[in-house]
Design a protein around this motif. Structure first.
Motif, short mmCIF file in Angstrom:
data_model
loop_
_atom_site.label_atom_id
_atom_site.label_comp_id
_atom_site.label_asym_id
_atom_site.label_seq_id
_atom_site.Cartn_x
_atom_site.Cartn_y
_atom_site.Cartn_z
N CYS A 1 41.81 42.68 26.81
CA CYS A 1 42.40 44.02 26.95
C CYS A 1 43.56 44.01 27.95
CB CYS A 1 41.34 45.03 27.39
SG CYS A 1 40.80 44.84 29.12
N THR A 2 44.01 42.83 28.33
CA THR A 2 44.98 42.76 29.43
C THR A 2 46.39 43.15 28.98
OG1 THR A 2 45.64 40.45 29.11
CG2 THR A 2 43.66 40.84 30.40
N ASN A 3 47.14 43.65 29.92
CA ASN A 3 48.54 43.97 29.68
C ASN A 3 49.40 43.22 30.68
OD1 ASN A 3 48.57 45.76 27.45
ND2 ASN A 3 47.66 47.35 28.74
N VAL B 1 40.36 41.43 33.64
CA VAL B 1 40.97 41.03 34.91
C VAL B 1 42.48 41.13 34.73
CG1 VAL B 1 39.05 39.46 35.41
CG2 VAL B 1 41.12 38.56 34.32
N PRO B 2 43.26 41.06 35.80
CA PRO B 2 44.72 41.11 35.62
C PRO B 2 45.21 40.00 34.69
CG PRO B 2 44.12 41.36 37.94
CD PRO B 2 42.86 40.98 37.22
N CYS C 1 45.13 52.25 25.66
CA CYS C 1 44.80 53.54 26.30
C CYS C 1 44.53 53.35 27.78
CB CYS C 1 43.57 54.15 25.65
SG CYS C 1 43.89 54.79 24.01
N ARG D 1 30.90 43.50 44.78
CA ARG D 1 31.61 44.36 43.81
C ARG D 1 30.77 44.52 42.55
NH1 ARG D 1 37.22 45.83 43.67
NH2 ARG D 1 36.60 46.80 41.72
N VAL E 1 42.62 53.74 31.25
CA VAL E 1 41.19 53.56 31.54
C VAL E 1 40.40 54.86 31.40
CG1 VAL E 1 41.63 53.83 34.03
CG2 VAL E 1 39.60 52.62 33.25
N THR F 1 35.19 43.54 37.57
CA THR F 1 34.36 44.63 38.08
C THR F 1 35.22 45.84 38.46
OG1 THR F 1 34.53 43.61 40.26
CG2 THR F 1 32.57 43.09 38.96
N GLY F 2 36.36 45.99 37.77
CA GLY F 2 37.27 47.08 38.10
C GLY F 2 37.10 48.27 37.15
N GLY F 3 38.17 49.02 37.01
CA GLY F 3 38.12 50.27 36.24
C GLY F 3 37.78 50.08 34.78
N MET F 4 38.41 49.12 34.12
CA MET F 4 38.14 48.91 32.69
C MET F 4 36.71 48.42 32.47
SD MET F 4 40.66 49.81 30.71
CE MET F 4 40.78 48.84 29.21
N ARG G 1 33.70 38.04 40.62
CA ARG G 1 33.80 36.89 41.53
C ARG G 1 33.21 37.24 42.89
NH1 ARG G 1 40.36 36.75 42.69
NH2 ARG G 1 40.59 38.95 43.19
N ARG G 2 32.99 38.55 43.15
CA ARG G 2 32.41 38.95 44.43
C ARG G 2 31.11 39.72 44.16
NH1 ARG G 2 36.58 42.22 47.75
NH2 ARG G 2 37.55 42.82 45.78
#
Ligand SMILES: NC(=O)c1ccc[n+]([C@@H]2O[C@H](COP(=O)([O-])OP(=O)(O)OC[C@H]3O[C@@H](n4cnc5c(N)ncnc54)[C@H](OP(=O)(O)O)[C@@H]3O)[C@@H](O)[C@H]2O)c1
Length: 215
Positions: free
Chosen positions: A89-91, A65-66, A130, A35, A132, A8-11, A31-32
């Motif tokens: 899409c993780t780095n 997610v991370p 790229c 959010r 976000v 639920t973050g920027g990406m 998970r929350r």
């Protein structure tokens, strides 16, 4: 297409918004619950639910997610992800005194670790190069050229789904081989992000040979 997003973050917000605008059915899972609710306000038109709800919703599922948390999450949701395209899409980047380094373990890429964690899912590496902010552009076009989105995938279902995910937001799908080559996309991210941090432009380092034809 039905798209699930894990995170639920920027990406999640940027790509979720782009896919809703393109007419897809998007469910964002976190998970929350609070959010997930907040992101539903940011991404009008997306549904929200648990991580498992989002995994089960998507023909394609974006893992946003991370990298350090992604293999464990893929293993926990392996049953829900079976038979679905899972877009990684993780780095997996770790800052060191010598710049950004990859932390991928023995499999050579985080994408291969995800494929091992959820063996019945069709894992794709894409959307990791790229920042976000780029995914909030409608469409992401530069100098009148649509953004090319490199991706690596093995399964025909995953390749077709990824081409739809990329093409429907106004970008150009750039197939870059099978998942064995995902390591190159991850290494490219490490290099490019390191260049941005150092104040140089990765774009300026890759002119086409067609721009300087040999006599
Ligand atoms: N930001 C960029 O410019 C960019 C560009 C390309 C690729 N990426 C990659 O995209 C991924 C997401 O980046 P982001 O910028 O969206 O990150 P972010 O804004 O920090 O959001 C990360 C999300 O992951 C969730 N999360 C963290 N640990 C989790 C776990 N163990 N189980 C379930 N959910 C977990 C967080 O949930 P909580 O809110 O509950 O903590 C949050 O919703 C990363 O792997 C990153 O490397 C980022």
């Amino acid at each position: 297409m039905k798209i699930g997003i894990l995170g639920t973050g920027g990406m999640a917000a940027a790509l979720g918004g782009a896919w809703v605008a393109a007419g897809h059915s998007v469910m964002i899972g976190g998970r929350r619950p609070q959010r997930a609710q907040r992101i539903a306000e940011l991404v009008a038109g997306a549904g929200t639910g648990s991580l498992a709800d989002a995994a089960r919703h998507g023909d394609a599922v974006l893992l946003a997610v991370p990298a350090a948390a992604a293999p464990q999450l893929a293993a926990e949701l392996a049953g829900d992800l079976a038979g679905r395209t899972v877009v990684d899409c993780t780095n997996p980047l770790v800052p060191t005194d010598d710049g950004l380094m990859l932390d991928v373990g023995e499999t050579g890429s985080i994408a291969r670790r995800l494929a091992a964690a959820a063996p019945e899912a069709y894992v794709v590496k894409a959307f990791n190069l790229c920042h976000v902010s780029i995914w909030t552009l409608r469409p992401p076009t530069f100098e009148n050229v649509p953004l090319a989105v490199p991706f690596c995938a093995d399964h025909p279902t995953a390749i077709a789904a990824t081409q739809t995910l990329i093409g429907s937001i106004g970008c150009t799908p750039a197939p870059c081989g099978g998942l064995a080559r995902a390591a190159y996309l991850e290494a490219t991210a490490a290099l490019a992000i390191g260049m941005w941090w150092a104040g140089t432009q990765p774009r300026a380092a890759f002119p086409s040979p067609a721009e300087a034809p040999l006599p």
